[in-house]
Write a protein that holds these residues in place. Structure first.
Motif, mmCIF file in Angstrom:
data_model
loop_
_atom_site.group_PDB
_atom_site.id
_atom_site.type_symbol
_atom_site.label_atom_id
_atom_site.label_comp_id
_atom_site.label_asym_id
_atom_site.label_seq_id
_atom_site.Cartn_x
_atom_site.Cartn_y
_atom_site.Cartn_z
ATOM 1 N N VAL A 1 8.701 10.334 3.030
ATOM 2 C CA VAL A 1 9.575 11.325 2.380
ATOM 3 C C VAL A 1 8.660 12.274 1.604
ATOM 4 O O VAL A 1 8.127 11.935 0.549
ATOM 5 N N SER A 2 8.461 13.465 2.152
ATOM 6 C CA SER A 2 7.452 14.353 1.556
ATOM 7 C C SER A 2 8.030 15.305 0.513
ATOM 8 O O SER A 2 7.268 16.011 -0.147
ATOM 9 N N GLU A 3 9.345 15.339 0.374
ATOM 10 C CA GLU A 3 9.970 16.121 -0.704
ATOM 11 C C GLU A 3 11.322 15.515 -1.038
ATOM 12 O O GLU A 3 12.100 15.202 -0.130
ATOM 13 N N ASN A 4 11.586 15.414 -2.339
ATOM 14 C CA ASN A 4 12.892 14.979 -2.816
ATOM 15 C C ASN A 4 12.870 15.176 -4.326
ATOM 16 O O ASN A 4 11.879 14.861 -4.967
ATOM 17 N N GLY A 5 13.936 15.706 -4.866
ATOM 18 C CA GLY A 5 13.929 15.884 -6.311
ATOM 19 C C GLY A 5 15.133 16.661 -6.777
ATOM 20 O O GLY A 5 15.952 17.123 -5.985
ATOM 21 N N LEU A 6 15.221 16.784 -8.086
ATOM 22 C CA LEU A 6 16.363 17.447 -8.702
ATOM 23 C C LEU A 6 15.911 18.708 -9.429
ATOM 24 O O LEU A 6 15.122 18.638 -10.368
ATOM 25 N N GLY A 7 16.442 19.852 -8.991
ATOM 26 C CA GLY A 7 16.206 21.104 -9.706
ATOM 27 C C GLY A 7 17.250 21.222 -10.800
ATOM 28 O O GLY A 7 18.447 21.186 -10.522
ATOM 29 N N ALA A 8 16.801 21.340 -12.059
ATOM 30 C CA ALA A 8 17.753 21.370 -13.178
ATOM 31 C C ALA A 8 17.189 22.205 -14.321
ATOM 32 O O ALA A 8 15.988 22.458 -14.398
ATOM 33 N N ILE A 9 18.089 22.605 -15.217
ATOM 34 C CA ILE A 9 17.673 23.282 -16.448
ATOM 35 C C ILE A 9 17.275 22.192 -17.439
ATOM 36 O O ILE A 9 18.026 21.237 -17.630
ATOM 37 N N ASN B 1 0.822 -1.225 0.000
ATOM 38 C CA ASN B 1 0.000 0.000 0.000
ATOM 39 C C ASN B 1 0.849 1.265 0.000
ATOM 40 O O ASN B 1 0.407 2.334 0.425
ATOM 41 N N PHE B 2 2.076 1.148 -0.476
ATOM 42 C CA PHE B 2 2.984 2.305 -0.461
ATOM 43 C C PHE B 2 2.381 3.463 -1.263
ATOM 44 O O PHE B 2 1.749 3.255 -2.296
ATOM 45 N N LEU B 3 2.580 4.683 -0.739
ATOM 46 C CA LEU B 3 2.014 5.864 -1.403
ATOM 47 C C LEU B 3 3.081 6.517 -2.282
ATOM 48 O O LEU B 3 4.181 6.831 -1.806
ATOM 49 N N TRP B 4 2.727 6.715 -3.540
ATOM 50 C CA TRP B 4 3.648 7.324 -4.507
ATOM 51 C C TRP B 4 2.979 8.570 -5.090
ATOM 52 O O TRP B 4 1.826 8.515 -5.506
ATOM 53 N N GLY B 5 3.716 9.656 -5.160
ATOM 54 C CA GLY B 5 3.093 10.839 -5.754
ATOM 55 C C GLY B 5 4.039 12.007 -5.856
ATOM 56 O O GLY B 5 5.258 11.842 -6.042
ATOM 57 N N GLY B 6 3.466 13.199 -5.725
ATOM 58 C CA GLY B 6 4.252 14.416 -5.858
ATOM 59 C C GLY B 6 3.740 15.476 -4.901
ATOM 60 O O GLY B 6 2.605 15.407 -4.422
ATOM 61 N N ALA B 7 4.599 16.462 -4.638
ATOM 62 C CA ALA B 7 4.266 17.505 -3.664
ATOM 63 C C ALA B 7 4.547 18.889 -4.243
ATOM 64 O O ALA B 7 5.558 19.093 -4.931
ATOM 65 N N VAL B 8 3.643 19.812 -3.932
ATOM 66 C CA VAL B 8 3.846 21.218 -4.284
ATOM 67 C C VAL B 8 3.419 22.081 -3.096
ATOM 68 O O VAL B 8 2.886 21.567 -2.114
ATOM 69 N N ALA B 9 3.673 23.371 -3.217
ATOM 70 C CA ALA B 9 3.125 24.327 -2.240
ATOM 71 C C ALA B 9 2.220 25.263 -3.009
ATOM 72 O O ALA B 9 2.533 25.656 -4.147
ATOM 73 N N ALA B 10 1.101 25.643 -2.395
ATOM 74 C CA ALA B 10 0.115 26.475 -3.088
ATOM 75 C C ALA B 10 0.753 27.717 -3.701
ATOM 76 O O ALA B 10 0.542 28.027 -4.873
ATOM 77 N N ASN B 11 1.557 28.426 -2.899
ATOM 78 C CA ASN B 11 2.071 29.709 -3.401
ATOM 79 C C ASN B 11 3.029 29.550 -4.565
ATOM 80 O O ASN B 11 3.223 30.475 -5.337
ATOM 81 N N GLN B 12 3.628 28.386 -4.720
ATOM 82 C CA GLN B 12 4.598 28.209 -5.789
ATOM 83 C C GLN B 12 3.952 27.781 -7.109
ATOM 84 O O GLN B 12 4.603 27.771 -8.141
ATOM 85 N N CYS B 13 2.675 27.384 -7.050
ATOM 86 C CA CYS B 13 2.045 26.933 -8.296
ATOM 87 C C CYS B 13 0.748 27.662 -8.643
ATOM 88 O O CYS B 13 0.445 27.852 -9.820
ATOM 89 N N GLU B 14 -0.017 28.098 -7.658
ATOM 90 C CA GLU B 14 -1.380 28.554 -7.972
ATOM 91 C C GLU B 14 -1.460 29.862 -8.751
ATOM 92 O O GLU B 14 -2.302 30.016 -9.635
ATOM 93 N N GLY B 15 -0.620 30.832 -8.439
ATOM 94 C CA GLY B 15 -0.812 32.150 -9.042
ATOM 95 C C GLY B 15 -2.113 32.739 -8.525
ATOM 96 O O GLY B 15 -2.482 32.521 -7.375
ATOM 97 N N ALA B 16 -2.846 33.484 -9.395
ATOM 98 C CA ALA B 16 -4.152 34.051 -9.010
ATOM 99 C C ALA B 16 -4.065 34.681 -7.617
ATOM 100 O O ALA B 16 -4.900 34.439 -6.757
ATOM 101 N N TYR B 17 -3.044 35.491 -7.433
ATOM 102 C CA TYR B 17 -2.695 35.894 -6.066
ATOM 103 C C TYR B 17 -3.684 36.858 -5.434
ATOM 104 O O TYR B 17 -3.656 37.041 -4.213
ATOM 105 N N LEU B 18 -4.533 37.471 -6.258
ATOM 106 C CA LEU B 18 -5.562 38.341 -5.672
ATOM 107 C C LEU B 18 -6.954 37.932 -6.146
ATOM 108 O O LEU B 18 -7.867 38.751 -6.196
#
Ligand code: BG6
Length: 469
Positions: free
Chosen positions: A366-374, A12-29
């Motif tokens: 592990v709630s965050e792990n990844g590679l930031g790259a160009i 039953n291992f959980l696999w997925g991805g994580a974001v933060a609202a402010n870094q993806c949503e936009g629509a700031y007002l």
């Protein structure tokens, strides 16, 4: 007697991805939302908290506010069974001070989380991920002001009352320890890193967050069946040499990190911290009852972000090298680095899991792990083998930890879709398996493309971490 060694990821291992609202949503007002601390971070290394910048990346971000359905569908199609995001506090309480919440904000998250469930993805929510209402900060300072506990709890009660039917896991604060790390204290505790008496303010803020977190655990347990976790930033620490002085320095540094999980998991201030407070002349104000609250409501599980390890040397008072948005410390000659100077160290993840499990014996995630790259786009294709390699090695490391007895129940890679970097405000520091056609100035079509890592991760999940080729 022999016991079977777990050799695979649990079924039953959980696999997925994580974001933060402010870094993806936009629509700031939009729909009643007002400014949060994330919305005055200008682009660039250390962002800079500025009121006069010409461009703030979070204002538009990747417009996930409007595109979440198609974006989440792409994640579900990649076999995700969990999605982690945060609730942008200012969508629910735009100034933080309203007596009643903004219904449009509640509806938005209710729709999004219900939609996740309809796609077969569980929902993990970070209650506070670097997005405190700016109005509260302007009026009352940062989290070192005790009034933040009440504002936060009002927010917690509202989202628990309205969203419990579609949230599976709650995390009280993203990377709580960063409340006491300059310069990230702005993100984590809404404290200006240039302010006077900074260390005192940062640890006072942390105390208030401990109390707030414990009371959030209490409320969630009393009002829902969901589990509540801690979320810490973990950077595995190595001594520079086997000189006992370096080893001692490394142990000291580790304890600075452990302090936060020790309090949230064990429910009390560890004995070693009082010497640290004395050495730094810190006097943390606690109110009658705080210790009891912290003791009564520890977290159920521990999640952490893991991107890299650190090296510590006795005669380096401060980490020597600042290569990017956070302190890199001394360079480790045994490890390669990302384009942003972060060491790439899958073994460090295995060690992190072993250390945390040895210390707490609590379920880990592990709630965050990844590679930031160009990434380069050629004919609408992105051949990000470097990202696949990074993920493969880190997933192998998790498996090795499981073989060593660690109770690990899930993994959400950071930024499954390209989003704005928290540390540098760049779009070009990409983590996603889904590419977003936007540049650092917010120019581009916003079109989504699947990178090679998308197919690879989908296949990996389908095999429950067995097929890693
Ligand atoms: C974590 C944060 O520290 O690191 C995220 O929780 C952040 O918000 C992530 O985005 C990666 O850091 P960066 O600076 O590359 O975005």
């Amino acid at each position: 007697m022999k016991k079977t060694v777990q050799s695979k990821f649990p079924d039953n291992f959980l696999w997925g991805g994580a974001v933060a609202a402010n870094q993806c949503e936009g629509a700031y007002l939009e729909d009643g939302k007002l400014m949060s601390t994330a919305d005055i971070k200008a682009r660039g290394f250390f962002g800079g908290i500025r009121r006069d910048a010409d461009y703030y990346p979070t204002h538009k971000a990747i417009d996930f506010y409007h595109t979440y359905k198609s974006d989440l569908k792409m994640m579900a199609d990649a076999n995700f069974n969990i999605f982690r995001t945060s609730i942008n506090w200012t969508r629910i309480y735009p100034t933080g001070e309203e007596a009643t919440p903004n219904q449009k904000g509640i509806d938005y998250y209710h729709d999004m989380f219900t939609y996740c469930h309809s796609l077969g993805m569980k929902v993990m929510v970070t209650i506070s991920h670097y997005e405190t209402p700016l109005n509260l900060v302007d009026k009352y300072g940062g989290w070192d002001n005790r009034c933040f506990i009440d504002y936060y709890l009002k927010f917690v009660r509202t989202i628990v009352d309205n969203l419990s039917d579609c949230v599976d896991y709650w995390l009280t604060f993203n990377e709580i320890g960063n409340a006491a790390v300059k310069p990230i204290c702005w993100d984590a505790a809404a404290i200006d890193p240039e302010s006077d008496n900074l260390l005192q303010r940062m640890y006072q803020a942390a105390h208030h967050q401990f109390v707030a977190s414990a009371l959030a655990v209490k409320y969630i347990h009393e009002n829902s069946s969901a589990k509540v976790g801690a979320m810490i930033a973990y950077k595995t620490v190595y001594p520079y040499t086997c000189d006992p002085k370096d080893v001692e320095a490394a142990e000291k540094e580790k304890r600075k990190e452990y302090f936060f999980s020790d309090v949230q998991v064990r429910g009390k201030y560890p004995s070693y911290i009082w010497k640290f407070f004395e050495e730094h002349n810190l006097d943390i104000k606690m109110e009658y009852g705080d210790e009891e609250v912290i003791a009564s409501y520890p977290v159920d599980f521990i999640t952490f972000s893991y991107y890299r390890s650190r090296v510590v040397k006795a005669d380096e008072a401060e980490p020597a090298e600042i290569t990017t948005n956070t302190l890199e410390g001394i360079s480790n000659p045994y490890l390669p680095k990302t384009g942003w100077g972060w060491s790439v160290d899958p073994k460090g993840l295995e060690l992190a899991l072993l250390e945390l499990y040895d210390r707490y014996q609590k379920p880990l995630f592990v709630s965050e792990n990844g590679l930031g790259a160009i990434d380069e786009v050629e004919n609408d294709q992105i051949h990000d083998t470097y990202r696949i390699d990074y993920m493969r090695e880190h997933i192998k490391a998790m498996k090795d930890a499981i073989k060593n007895g660690v109770d690990l129940f899930g993994y959400t890679m950071w930024g499954p879709i390209d989003i704005v970097s928290n540390g540098t405000g760049q779009m070009s520091k990409r983590y996603g398996i889904i590419y977003v056609d936007l540049d650092d100035d917010g120019n581009g079509t916003g079109r989504r493309l699947k990178k090679d890592s998308y197919a690879w991760y989908s296949k990996t999940i389908a095999s429950n971490g067995e097929d890693l080729d």
